[in-house]
Design an enzyme around this catalytic site. Structure first.
Site, PDB file in Angstrom:
ATOM      1  N   HIS A 157      -8.548   1.801  -5.945  1.00 21.73           N
ATOM      2  CA  HIS A 157      -7.713   0.976  -5.064  1.00 21.73           C
ATOM      3  C   HIS A 157      -6.253   1.348  -5.272  1.00 21.73           C
ATOM      4  CE1 HIS A 157     -11.098  -1.579  -4.087  1.00 21.73           C
ATOM      5  NE2 HIS A 157     -11.395  -1.583  -5.375  1.00 21.73           N
ATOM      6  N   TYR A 175       0.793  -1.226   0.000  1.00 21.37           N
ATOM      7  CA  TYR A 175       0.000   0.000   0.000  1.00 21.37           C
ATOM      8  C   TYR A 175       0.826   1.277   0.000  1.00 21.37           C
ATOM      9  CZ  TYR A 175      -3.651  -3.341   1.093  1.00 21.37           C
ATOM     10  OH  TYR A 175      -4.513  -4.403   1.051  1.00 21.37           O
TER      11      TYR A 175
END
Length: 146
Positions: free
Chosen positions: A99, A22
């Site tokens: 995302h 991430y």
């Protein structure tokens, strides 16, 4: 123009949680950068994050009649939540699913999205820039259809 940015479960841990997947940017960093970008486009951006499905559904309902578009990273709820899908369908506000990671290059259970079918578009895999790409795509869609 008014856009709502929704972030789902565990995104409050960005910058700490699995940075190899991430990245190192915090959610606050992403929201601040996107808010600046929105302001340059004369767009008001409201940001909301919750780890609770019902809170996200409530915030989607509150957007009806107030927001022109929604950016949503529902996190794991992307793959499980018919309630969020139905809330988005119910308010009929155009939205882009976003995302940080490429969900299609990850575990099989992340390959299906309950939200994508009704989305204007889906942006994934570009880290924090995914949010910028999603905002630009949503604004382009809204302006074309104004």
């Amino acid at each position: 123009m008014h856009v709502l940015l929704l972030n789902g479960p565990n995104l409050n841990l960005l910058g700490q949680r699995e940075p190899g997947i991430y990245g190192h940017s915090s959610l606050a960093d992403i929201e601040a950068a996107l808010t600046r970008e929105a302001e340059q486009e004369s767009v008001q951006l409201d940001c909301f994050q919750s780890n609770f499905e019902g809170a996200l559904v409530d915030r989607i309902h509150q957007a009806m009649g107030r927001c022109d578009g929604i950016l949503i990273n529902a996190g794991a709820y992307t793959h499980t939540s018919i309630a969020i899908r139905d809330a988005l369908a119910g308010v009929a506000i155009p939205y882009v699913e976003v995302h940080l990671s490429n969900t299609h290059a990850r575990e099989n259970f992340r390959h299906h999205s309950f939200l994508a079918e009704r989305a204007v578009g889906v942006i994934c895999g570009f880290g924090p820039a995914s949010y910028s790409f999603a905002l630009n795509g949503l604004l382009s869609h809204l302006r074309r259809n104004a």
